[in-house]
Design an enzyme around this catalytic site. Structure first.
Site, PDB file in Angstrom:
ATOM      1  N   GLU A 166      -2.793   1.051  14.381  1.00  0.00           N
ATOM      2  CA  GLU A 166      -3.771   0.570  13.398  1.00  0.00           C
ATOM      3  C   GLU A 166      -5.209   0.960  13.738  1.00  0.00           C
ATOM      4  OE1 GLU A 166      -0.729  -0.542  13.110  1.00  0.00           O
ATOM      5  OE2 GLU A 166      -0.839  -1.081  11.010  1.00  0.00           O
ATOM      6  N   TYR A 168      -6.719   0.648  16.720  1.00  0.00           N
ATOM      7  CA  TYR A 168      -7.354  -0.116  17.795  1.00  0.00           C
ATOM      8  C   TYR A 168      -7.446   0.742  19.070  1.00  0.00           C
ATOM      9  CZ  TYR A 168      -7.115  -4.279  14.837  1.00  0.00           C
ATOM     10  OH  TYR A 168      -7.281  -5.183  13.810  1.00  0.00           O
ATOM     11  N   ARG A 216       3.497  -1.463  20.009  1.00  0.00           N
ATOM     12  CA  ARG A 216       3.328  -1.073  18.602  1.00  0.00           C
ATOM     13  C   ARG A 216       2.589   0.251  18.577  1.00  0.00           C
ATOM     14  NH1 ARG A 216       1.370  -4.277  13.152  1.00  0.00           N
ATOM     15  NH2 ARG A 216       2.543  -2.894  11.806  1.00  0.00           N
ATOM     16  N   HIS A 254      -7.014   1.190  10.239  1.00  0.00           N
ATOM     17  CA  HIS A 254      -7.688   0.320   9.261  1.00  0.00           C
ATOM     18  C   HIS A 254      -8.674   1.103   8.395  1.00  0.00           C
ATOM     19  CE1 HIS A 254      -5.770  -3.285  10.413  1.00  0.00           C
ATOM     20  NE2 HIS A 254      -6.390  -3.465  11.546  1.00  0.00           N
ATOM     21  N   GLN A 341      -4.377 -12.192  -0.683  1.00  0.00           N
ATOM     22  CA  GLN A 341      -5.461 -13.111  -1.045  1.00  0.00           C
ATOM     23  C   GLN A 341      -5.506 -14.374  -0.197  1.00  0.00           C
ATOM     24  OE1 GLN A 341      -5.721 -13.780  -5.350  1.00  0.00           O
ATOM     25  NE2 GLN A 341      -4.981 -11.702  -5.622  1.00  0.00           N
ATOM     26  N   ALA A 386      -0.126 -23.781 -10.954  1.00  0.00           N
ATOM     27  CA  ALA A 386      -0.573 -25.107 -10.499  1.00  0.00           C
ATOM     28  C   ALA A 386       0.456 -26.160 -10.896  1.00  0.00           C
ATOM     29  CB  ALA A 386      -1.937 -25.429 -11.102  1.00  0.00           C
ATOM     30  N   TRP A 575     -10.881  -1.977  -2.563  1.00  0.00           N
ATOM     31  CA  TRP A 575     -11.216  -0.557  -2.411  1.00  0.00           C
ATOM     32  C   TRP A 575     -10.119   0.340  -2.996  1.00  0.00           C
ATOM     33  CZ3 TRP A 575      -7.878   2.400   0.559  1.00  0.00           C
ATOM     34  CH2 TRP A 575      -7.007   1.690   1.371  1.00  0.00           C
TER      35      TRP A 575
HETATM   36  P1  NAP Z   1     -14.002 -12.706 -13.397  1.00  0.00           P
HETATM   37  O1  NAP Z   1     -13.580 -12.071 -12.138  1.00  0.00           O
HETATM   38  O2  NAP Z   1     -14.841 -13.913 -13.344  1.00  0.00           O
HETATM   39  O3  NAP Z   1     -14.743 -11.583 -14.233  1.00  0.00           O
HETATM   40  C1  NAP Z   1     -15.246 -11.839 -15.508  1.00  0.00           C
HETATM   41  C2  NAP Z   1     -15.988 -10.609 -16.001  1.00  0.00           C
HETATM   42  O4  NAP Z   1     -16.482 -10.901 -17.296  1.00  0.00           O
HETATM   43  C3  NAP Z   1     -17.159 -10.243 -15.141  1.00  0.00           C
HETATM   44  O5  NAP Z   1     -17.159  -8.860 -14.954  1.00  0.00           O
HETATM   45  C4  NAP Z   1     -18.371 -10.721 -15.945  1.00  0.00           C
HETATM   46  O6  NAP Z   1     -19.390  -9.784 -15.707  1.00  0.00           O
HETATM   47  C5  NAP Z   1     -17.874 -10.701 -17.379  1.00  0.00           C
HETATM   48  N1  NAP Z   1     -18.412 -11.786 -18.182  1.00  0.00           N
HETATM   49  C6  NAP Z   1     -18.510 -13.089 -17.874  1.00  0.00           C
HETATM   50  N2  NAP Z   1     -19.032 -13.792 -18.890  1.00  0.00           N
HETATM   51  C7  NAP Z   1     -19.269 -12.919 -19.890  1.00  0.00           C
HETATM   52  C8  NAP Z   1     -19.810 -13.045 -21.204  1.00  0.00           C
HETATM   53  N3  NAP Z   1     -20.186 -14.205 -21.671  1.00  0.00           N
HETATM   54  N4  NAP Z   1     -19.929 -11.929 -21.930  1.00  0.00           N
HETATM   55  C9  NAP Z   1     -19.530 -10.744 -21.461  1.00  0.00           C
HETATM   56  N5  NAP Z   1     -19.024 -10.563 -20.223  1.00  0.00           N
HETATM   57  C10 NAP Z   1     -18.884 -11.635 -19.447  1.00  0.00           C
HETATM   58  O7  NAP Z   1     -12.768 -13.082 -14.297  1.00  0.00           O
HETATM   59  P2  NAP Z   1     -11.424 -12.314 -14.569  1.00  0.00           P
HETATM   60  O8  NAP Z   1     -11.559 -10.852 -14.456  1.00  0.00           O
HETATM   61  O9  NAP Z   1     -10.953 -12.864 -15.845  1.00  0.00           O
HETATM   62  O10 NAP Z   1     -10.514 -12.802 -13.429  1.00  0.00           O
HETATM   63  C11 NAP Z   1     -10.242 -14.178 -13.299  1.00  0.00           C
HETATM   64  C12 NAP Z   1      -9.674 -14.490 -11.952  1.00  0.00           C
HETATM   65  O11 NAP Z   1      -8.339 -14.040 -11.915  1.00  0.00           O
HETATM   66  C13 NAP Z   1     -10.380 -13.806 -10.815  1.00  0.00           C
HETATM   67  O12 NAP Z   1     -11.399 -14.614 -10.293  1.00  0.00           O
HETATM   68  C14 NAP Z   1      -9.305 -13.585  -9.848  1.00  0.00           C
HETATM   69  O13 NAP Z   1      -9.278 -14.605  -8.875  1.00  0.00           O
HETATM   70  C15 NAP Z   1      -8.027 -13.619 -10.642  1.00  0.00           C
HETATM   71  N6  NAP Z   1      -7.478 -12.272 -10.656  1.00  0.00           N
HETATM   72  C16 NAP Z   1      -7.310 -11.648  -9.491  1.00  0.00           C
HETATM   73  C17 NAP Z   1      -6.807 -10.376  -9.483  1.00  0.00           C
HETATM   74  C18 NAP Z   1      -6.599  -9.654  -8.188  1.00  0.00           C
HETATM   75  O14 NAP Z   1      -6.206  -8.528  -8.203  1.00  0.00           O
HETATM   76  N7  NAP Z   1      -6.816 -10.218  -7.053  1.00  0.00           N
HETATM   77  C19 NAP Z   1      -6.478  -9.747 -10.647  1.00  0.00           C
HETATM   78  C20 NAP Z   1      -6.666 -10.422 -11.821  1.00  0.00           C
HETATM   79  C21 NAP Z   1      -7.188 -11.677 -11.805  1.00  0.00           C
HETATM   80  P3  NAP Z   1     -20.888  -9.967 -16.251  1.00  0.00           P
HETATM   81  O15 NAP Z   1     -21.165 -11.442 -16.186  1.00  0.00           O
HETATM   82  O16 NAP Z   1     -21.717  -9.145 -15.362  1.00  0.00           O
HETATM   83  O17 NAP Z   1     -20.855  -9.404 -17.613  1.00  0.00           O
HETATM   84 FE1  SF4 Z   2      -0.424 -12.996   2.214  1.00  0.00          FE
HETATM   85 FE2  SF4 Z   2      -0.096 -12.994  -0.458  1.00  0.00          FE
HETATM   86 FE3  SF4 Z   2       1.993 -12.512   1.147  1.00  0.00          FE
HETATM   87 FE4  SF4 Z   2       0.997 -14.923   1.044  1.00  0.00          FE
HETATM   88  S1  SF4 Z   2       1.952 -13.829  -0.648  1.00  0.00           S
HETATM   89  S2  SF4 Z   2       1.529 -13.811   2.876  1.00  0.00           S
HETATM   90  S3  SF4 Z   2      -1.168 -14.483   0.765  1.00  0.00           S
HETATM   91  S4  SF4 Z   2       0.166 -11.265   0.972  1.00  0.00           S
END
Ligand code: NAP
Ligand code: SF4
Length: 673
Positions: A166, A168, A216, A254, A341, A386, A575
């Site tokens: 990795e 290291y 490893r 990494h 996450q 939830a 990334w």
């Molecule tokens: P988000 O991450 O909060 O992004 C919302 C986007 O909408 C931002 O880019 C924001 O940018 C824009 N926005 C907010 N209010 C707005 C408005 N009134 N008018 C226009 N643009 C607006 O929400 P999300 O993309 O819906 O994701 C929700 C959650 O789902 C995330 O926080 C995440 O935890 C989860 N999720 C995670 C993944 C993952 O791969 N880990 C994938 C999908 C979802 P501006 O305010 O700059 O415009």
């Molecule tokens: Fe990590 Fe997601 Fe696997 Fe849980 S489900 S061990 S948070 S990768």
């Protein structure tokens, strides 16, 4: 004979036997770094030993201060350190498991100014330039490794894992990428491998023949200046001759540009390099990376590709993985979805690791589900993550639980997420909950809209109604060109070839991936586009093939910061999302003001510049979410007026909505109801 006979078969190491082939690979939880957390660490490993895992490997422990990954990282360098570790080893031995302590020297990945390495070559992912180790320091470090291993032995560990992959320190020595020395410790592979080989010899001398030494080794470096396959085999053979007991597979540094454990990496993508190495050695060889189901484990072991399977995250997700498999109930496993996450994203923020799908991971002594003495009648409204968590844990504790869901199936947002290419693993969580609902006896009422009247007869009411998409009300928001992300991700609409995506959060990124990528989990497909050469002719890297985008997409946001756009929320995965969007030529525009949508397209102002029209077929709203709160009885100040009501997940807080919080809130509530 069961379907998992090979995976569950014992393995004779010559002087000791492992009860099956499943090893919990090293995962830094953060608990290792503070002595007062060793009780929690003991409970964490004890639970996994009880769950049937044959052998476990701790998170990285340094042999001296230079080796710390972070300041004040866990160190084993004095007899005083033994006391805490004994709690961990006893907890594992109580359940007939074995445990190795990983010895890790971070080298130039150390996040402090005292870092050292083979040569003074800075890593692209670390601000500290390491000092070149003198020969005296090298010899002292070899002694420190041996001393630490001996202390581990005295603490009751069955062995150690020496971390040599990795990117290291030991990997930095074995590769010309960092090792530019002109003395006996650099140059040809025989010199570059001298340091790890001497360490193995010293540890073997210090700990005797009946102590497990797992090494490893990086079998594919995936960085320029990494080793060729020929060199990797030379090193492995020398390690074997020096006295290792097991060779574990390490994949990629990494700083590599190729994701190696994220959810879009196909399952067991790297088994071929392990299989190739197994043919070269007599000692058992362990496979690793993106192995998360009993079927994959069994397939690898039964085909002879590896003797052992290392899984870290899947055993965070379900400590009972092996017992459930052995009792013929693999469908009951809470499968790791490789999201990072709950675990690595937190580790890299120096926080305690846990698991998105199992909030008890790392919190075994704090989040406890006791059987209830007074069974209550509980209504849970909402069958997303939830609600499902709250319902199944409450029912398992002995409550009488009814789950109401307005849709035709359980799973909520995860159903949509699973439609995104590379996120197919989310279906496993839905399968797990389907099984849990049955096992715990939750009564599920689908296609059911609930009213307050329905809820009057319940002792407790859990509102887990989730979220609805936020609809920004700019002129033309209701134009036929404007789509909402659920319509797209559920496949309800035909999306045109020119698209504007409003919002660059996780959902915006997922929507782009959905519109551009195909569902293809084959290793060949993945390797072609990420540029991976499994023959390791040079360093495991090949030229990535160009992607042909089916669509022209522009992603927009209002706030400044174009550079970070498209990375999504994941610290360790963002990334890779960004690279994918770049490969497909997605344009990113920050500081946008949305003026209107009409037949010409989306009218915007960018920064202080003139207005522009994006001539697109569709504008997809991915602008975040709002809570669905209709059922919550509140007074004018917003306080809940009925003590029976509890609100969790997206219904409680739509901003920062994430499945990790939703599941944790469901679990914590169910534990105290
Ligand atoms: P988000 O991450 O909060 O992004 C919302 C986007 O909408 C931002 O880019 C924001 O940018 C824009 N926005 C907010 N209010 C707005 C408005 N009134 N008018 C226009 N643009 C607006 O929400 P999300 O993309 O819906 O994701 C929700 C959650 O789902 C995330 O926080 C995440 O935890 C989860 N999720 C995670 C993944 C993952 O791969 N880990 C994938 C999908 C979802 P501006 O305010 O700059 O415009
Ligand atoms: Fe990590 Fe997601 Fe696997 Fe849980 S489900 S061990 S948070 S990768």
């Amino acid at each position: 004979m069961t379907a998992y006979d090979h995976m569950l078969a014992p393995l004779d190491l010559g002087f000791t036997t492992l009860k099956n082939r499943i090893v919990m690979g090293s995962m830094h939880t953060g608990l290792e770094d503070r002595f007062w957390n060793y009780g929690k660490l003991a409970a964490y490993f004890g639970e996994r030993a009880k769950g049937g895992t044959a052998m476990m490997i701790t998170g990285g422990i340094a042999m001296n201060k230079q080796g710390w990954l972070l300041p004040l990282a866990g160190t084993m360098s004095s007899y005083a350190d033994i006391i805490n570790h004994r709690r961990v080893t006893s907890a594992v031995h109580e359940h007939d498991g074995k445990i190795l302590m990983q010895i890790l020297h971070a080298g130039r990945y150390a996040y402090h100014p005292f870092s050292v390495s083979a040569s003074s070559v800075k890593s692209p992912i670390n601000p500290f330039k390491p000092k070149e180790m003198s020969e005296k320091t090298i010899l002292q470090t070899i002694e420190d490794y041996a001393h630490t291993a001996r202390l581990a032995q005295l603490a009751g560990y069955d062995g150690v894992e020496i971390m040599g992959s990795e990117g290291y320190l030991l990997n930095q020595f074995t590769c010309a990428r960092v090792n530019q020395r002109k003395d006996n410790w650099g140059g040809p592979v025989e010199n570059r491998m001298r340091f790890p080989v001497e360490i193995v010899r010293a540890v073997r001398r210090a700990c005797g023949p009946n102590f497990i030494i797992c090494y490893r080794q990086s079998l594919i470096d995936l960085v320029p200046g990494g080793n060729t396959w020929e060199d990797i085999v030379t090193i492995a053979k020398a390690l074997e001759a020096a006295g290792i007991t097991i060779l574990n597979t390490g994949i990629g540094w990494h700083e590599a540009r190729v994701p190696t454990i994220a959810t879009q990496v196909p399952r067991a993508a790297f088994r071929s390099v392990t299989a190739r190495m197994k043919k070269e050695l007599k000692v058992p060889v362990m496979a690793s990376n993106r192995i998360n189901t009993p079927e994959v484990c069994e397939d690898i072991v039964s085909s002879g590709d590896a003797d052992l399977i290392s899984m870290a995250r899947p055993l965070l997700a379900d400590p009972e993985f092996v017992n459930k498999t052995a009792s013929g109930k693999p469908e009951a496993i809470n499968t790791c979805i490789a999201c990072n996450q709950g675990c690595l994203d937190l580790t890299f923020q120096a926080k305690r690791a846990t698991c998105l799908v199992n909030p008890r991971a790392g919190y075994e002594t704090e989040l406890v589900y006791l059987k209830t003495r007074k069974a209550k009648k509980i209504a849970v409204v909402g069958g997303g993550m939830a609600g499902l968590t709250a319902a199944t844990i409450a029912a398992d504790r002995g409550h009488d639980v009814t789950l109401f869901e307005s849709a035709s199936d359980i799973g909520g947002q995860f159903n949509m997420a699973a439609n995104v290419p590379g996120k197919e693993e989310f279906l496993e969580t839905i399968r797990y909950y389907r099984n849990e609902v049955q096992r715990t006896g939750v009564k599920v009422k689908l296609n059911t809209q609930v009213s307050h009247d329905t809820l009057t007869s319940y002792d407790e009411v859990v509102i887990a109604t989730g979220v609805k998409p936020r609809i920004p009300k700019f002129p033309g928001y209701d134009h036929p060109k404007v789509l909402r992300y659920p319509q797209v991700l559920r496949g309800e609409v035909n999306v045109g070839l020119r698209v504007a995506v409003i919002g660059s959060g996780g959902i915006g990124v997922d929507t782009c991936a959905y519109l551009l990528e195909e569902h293809n989990q084959s290793v060949e497909h993945w390797a072609k586009y990420w540029g991976v050469d499994f023959n390791v002719t040079e360093n495991g890297l090949a030229a990535p093939e160009r992607r042909h985008a089916q669509r022209e997409i522009t992603m927009l946001q209002r706030k400044p910061g174009q550079k970070k756009m498209g990375a999504g929320p994941g610290k360790t995965t963002g990334w890779a999302h960004k690279i994918l969007l770049n490969q497909f030529g997605v344009k990113m525009l920050a500081e946008c003001e949305y003026l209107k949508v009409d037949d010409l397209g989306l009218h915007i102002r960018v920064g202080d510049n003139e207005t522009r029209i994006l001539d697109v077929d569709h504008v997809i709203l991915c602008a975040g979410q709002e809570s669905v709160t209709d059922l919550i009885p509140r007074d004018k100040e917003g306080k809940i007026t009925d003590k029976r009501y509890h609100v969790i997940g997206g219904a409680k807080l739509a901003g920062e909505l994430d499945a990790r919080r939703a599941i944790r809130e469901g679990a914590e509530l169910a534990a105290r109801l």
